[in-house]
Enzyme design. Structure first.
Site, PDB file in Angstrom:
ATOM      1  N   LYS A   1      36.337  81.171  11.475  1.00 58.14           N
ATOM      2  CA  LYS A   1      36.836  81.561  10.148  1.00 58.14           C
ATOM      3  C   LYS A   1      38.091  82.440  10.282  1.00 58.14           C
ATOM      4  O   LYS A   1      39.052  82.297   9.538  1.00 58.14           O
ATOM      5  CB  LYS A   1      35.752  82.284   9.338  1.00 58.14           C
ATOM      6  CG  LYS A   1      34.595  81.400   8.919  1.00 58.14           C
ATOM      7  CD  LYS A   1      35.031  80.297   7.950  1.00 58.14           C
ATOM      8  CE  LYS A   1      33.924  79.329   7.615  1.00 58.14           C
ATOM      9  NZ  LYS A   1      34.371  78.117   6.899  1.00 58.14           N
TER      10      LYS A   1
ATOM     11  N   TYR B   1      31.226  81.091  15.313  1.00 57.96           N
ATOM     12  CA  TYR B   1      31.391  80.678  13.916  1.00 57.96           C
ATOM     13  C   TYR B   1      32.344  81.632  13.182  1.00 57.96           C
ATOM     14  O   TYR B   1      33.301  81.214  12.532  1.00 57.96           O
ATOM     15  CB  TYR B   1      30.020  80.652  13.203  1.00 57.96           C
ATOM     16  CG  TYR B   1      30.140  80.709  11.704  1.00 57.96           C
ATOM     17  CD1 TYR B   1      30.580  79.600  10.992  1.00 57.96           C
ATOM     18  CD2 TYR B   1      29.854  81.883  10.998  1.00 57.96           C
ATOM     19  CE1 TYR B   1      30.722  79.661   9.611  1.00 57.96           C
ATOM     20  CE2 TYR B   1      29.993  81.947   9.629  1.00 57.96           C
ATOM     21  CZ  TYR B   1      30.425  80.837   8.939  1.00 57.96           C
ATOM     22  OH  TYR B   1      30.584  80.895   7.582  1.00 57.96           O
TER      23      TYR B   1
ATOM     24  N   SER C   1      34.583  83.660   4.884  1.00 53.88           N
ATOM     25  CA  SER C   1      33.322  84.403   4.880  1.00 53.88           C
ATOM     26  C   SER C   1      33.566  85.881   5.144  1.00 53.88           C
ATOM     27  O   SER C   1      34.497  86.254   5.871  1.00 53.88           O
ATOM     28  CB  SER C   1      32.434  83.834   5.988  1.00 53.88           C
ATOM     29  OG  SER C   1      31.362  84.699   6.247  1.00 53.88           O
TER      30      SER C   1
HETATM   31  N1  UFG Z   1      16.492  87.820   7.075  1.00 52.75           N
HETATM   32  C1  UFG Z   1      15.128  88.005   7.291  1.00 52.75           C
HETATM   33  N2  UFG Z   1      14.350  86.903   7.527  1.00 52.75           N
HETATM   34  C2  UFG Z   1      14.868  85.637   7.567  1.00 52.75           C
HETATM   35  C3  UFG Z   1      16.265  85.461   7.344  1.00 52.75           C
HETATM   36  C4  UFG Z   1      17.034  86.574   7.120  1.00 52.75           C
HETATM   37  O1  UFG Z   1      14.629  89.123   7.260  1.00 52.75           O
HETATM   38  O2  UFG Z   1      14.105  84.676   7.791  1.00 52.75           O
HETATM   39  C5  UFG Z   1      17.330  88.991   6.782  1.00 52.75           C
HETATM   40  C6  UFG Z   1      18.459  89.208   7.783  1.00 52.75           C
HETATM   41  O3  UFG Z   1      18.028  90.001   8.850  1.00 52.75           O
HETATM   42  C7  UFG Z   1      19.510  89.867   6.907  1.00 52.75           C
HETATM   43  C8  UFG Z   1      19.300  89.245   5.529  1.00 52.75           C
HETATM   44  O4  UFG Z   1      17.966  88.742   5.552  1.00 52.75           O
HETATM   45  O5  UFG Z   1      19.257  91.251   6.786  1.00 52.75           O
HETATM   46  C9  UFG Z   1      20.249  88.108   5.227  1.00 52.75           C
HETATM   47  O6  UFG Z   1      20.216  87.153   6.254  1.00 52.75           O
HETATM   48  P1  UFG Z   1      20.855  85.694   6.090  1.00 52.75           P
HETATM   49  O7  UFG Z   1      20.560  84.945   7.344  1.00 52.75           O
HETATM   50  O8  UFG Z   1      20.388  85.088   4.806  1.00 52.75           O
HETATM   51  O9  UFG Z   1      22.401  85.981   5.913  1.00 52.75           O
HETATM   52  P2  UFG Z   1      23.435  86.680   6.904  1.00 52.75           P
HETATM   53  O10 UFG Z   1      23.969  87.860   6.171  1.00 52.75           O
HETATM   54  O11 UFG Z   1      22.890  86.925   8.234  1.00 52.75           O
HETATM   55  O12 UFG Z   1      24.514  85.513   7.093  1.00 52.75           O
HETATM   56  C10 UFG Z   1      25.151  84.938   5.983  1.00 52.75           C
HETATM   57  C11 UFG Z   1      25.581  83.488   6.295  1.00 52.75           C
HETATM   58  C12 UFG Z   1      26.687  83.453   7.306  1.00 52.75           C
HETATM   59  C13 UFG Z   1      27.786  84.384   6.938  1.00 52.75           C
HETATM   60  C14 UFG Z   1      27.235  85.764   6.713  1.00 52.75           C
HETATM   61  C15 UFG Z   1      28.277  86.734   6.298  1.00 52.75           C
HETATM   62  O13 UFG Z   1      24.489  82.748   6.782  1.00 52.75           O
HETATM   63  O14 UFG Z   1      27.212  82.139   7.373  1.00 52.75           O
HETATM   64  O15 UFG Z   1      26.248  85.708   5.685  1.00 52.75           O
HETATM   65  O16 UFG Z   1      27.688  88.005   6.205  1.00 52.75           O
HETATM   66  F1  UFG Z   1      28.714  84.439   7.913  1.00 52.75           F
END
Ligand code: UFG
Length: 344
Positions: free
Chosen positions: A156, A152, A127
């Site tokens: 990785k 997590y 990741s």
């Molecule tokens: N977000 C929202 N509302 C939500 C969910 C997310 O506004 O309900 C925003 C977050 O703040 C972020 C973006 O959408 O700005 C993406 O969030 P995600 O939770 O979809 O993804 P992340 O980038 O936080 O995490 C993902 C995977 C992880 C991995 C990571 C690597 O879930 O397993 O990418 O960057 F490690």
């Protein structure tokens, strides 16, 4: 390529899409999964898309004896794609020991059986979380690996180190770690896709569940980041494009085209999209209106991250080229289809 490939976590989200692409490329797949976060019906989806039902053993990769049994039963496995792992960032903070135990032991078991059964190639599901908030964007594979922000993420990082050291000591083995950015969307058939258990933690499943009425509104976590519209920016990559990169990696391993015994590639589109851009594109692509409300920043989130995927483009001969609107439409079609199916 008509080799036998073991896919751990092969009924999961990225696993199932990869099994489809491996079968389409001529491979014979053996799927193992403990079904802790996926459904057995996924195998029906895979067979309806490909016309082939993959061999399946319900095995927890942490169970070394059962894993050995599986390799004995399916003689002649030439490569492994290892997805089986816990993957929720927030949960890993609450349950670090469970995360370390599950994610590290499963990998070590796998490397042991690869040695015992002389399986020469491994593709590891890693990741971009290993980079944390990078100093420079886009993120290349040379970017510094900073202390992980969550257990997590740390699993990785540690898994990559275990693979690197094991490969260095095993002349008969090669491995490729693929560092995913944000995988989204579903197979265009809408027969397989992402099905989070409970409340979705990731943006796109939360959006589709809101649009279908399972959630009241999307929570937008922060509009005060140092980004053009204030919301977080990520590199959203289509899951089928991502799955195809695994086939390229397997081919590279088995055709002896690796430049190093252990290689690492970023898998992203090279383009960042903000949360507001995702909402707008989803609405335009599907004709659905999305309820959303502004919330404070989510702890642990970074402002902006997107990939420099040029190494994978060049070396794997691969590119993520599905347009974002098509990807978000595929996520929506999947959401509609799975809810219809589950009602029956
Ligand atoms: N977000 C929202 N509302 C939500 C969910 C997310 O506004 O309900 C925003 C977050 O703040 C972020 C973006 O959408 O700005 C993406 O969030 P995600 O939770 O979809 O993804 P992340 O980038 O936080 O995490 C993902 C995977 C992880 C991995 C990571 C690597 O879930 O397993 O990418 O960057 F490690």
């Amino acid at each position: 390529m008509n080799e036998r490939v073991l896919v751990t976590g092969g009924t999961g989200y990225i696993g199932s899409h990869t099994v489809v692409e491996l079968i389409n490329s001529g491979c014979e797949t053996v799927v193992v999964d403990n079904l802790s976060n996926s459904r057995i019906e996924v195998l029906d989806g895979i067979s309806s898309i490909t016309g082939t039902r993959p061999a399946f053993d319900k095995v927890d990769v942490c169970d070394l004896d059962r894993l050995r049994e599986c390799c004995r039963k399916h003689q002649g496995i030439k490569a492994v794609v290892h997805f089986a792992a816990f993957k929720a960032v927030g949960e890993s903070v609450e349950k670090p020991l469970e995360y370390y135990r599950n994610n590290l032991i499963s990998l070590m078991n796998l490397l042991l059986v690869m040695r015992e059964f002389e399986i020469p190639g491994l593709v590891f599901s890693s990741s971009c979380t290993v980079y944390g908030q990078p100093d420079r964007l886009p993120v290349t594979e040379e970017s510094l690996i900073k202390p992980a922000a969550s257990p997590y993420g740390n699993t990785k990082q540690i898994c990559e180190e275990i693979i690197r050291d094991t490969i260095a000591a095993s002349p008969a083995m090669k491995a490729i770690s693929l560092r995913y950015f944000n995988p989204v969307g579903a197979h265009p058939s809408a027969v397989i896709g992402e099905l989070p258990s409970g409340t979705p933690l990731n943006l796109v499943p939360y959006i589709t569940q809101t649009a279908i009425g399972l959630r009241e509104h999307l929570r937008v976590f922060g509009n005060d980041y140092d980004t053009p519209d204030g919301s977080g920016i990520r590199d959203y990559i289509n899951v089928v494009d991502l799955a195809r990169a695994h086939v390229k990696a397997i081919e590279r391993l088995l055709e002896n085209r690796c430049r190093q015994p252990y290689e690492v590639f970023n898998l992203g589109t090279g383009k960042g999209s903000s949360v507001f851009e995702i909402i707008r594109t989803f609405e335009e692509a599907t004709g659905e209106r999305l309820n959303w409300k502004l919330y404070p920043r989510r702890p642990g989130d970074i402002a902006c991250v997107y990939a420099d995927a040029s190494l994978a483009n060049r070396e794997l001969g691969w590119k993520a080229d599905t347009p974002l609107d098509e990807t978000l439409r595929s996520a929506w079609n999947w959401e509609k289809n799975i809810r219809r199916t589950m009602k029956r």
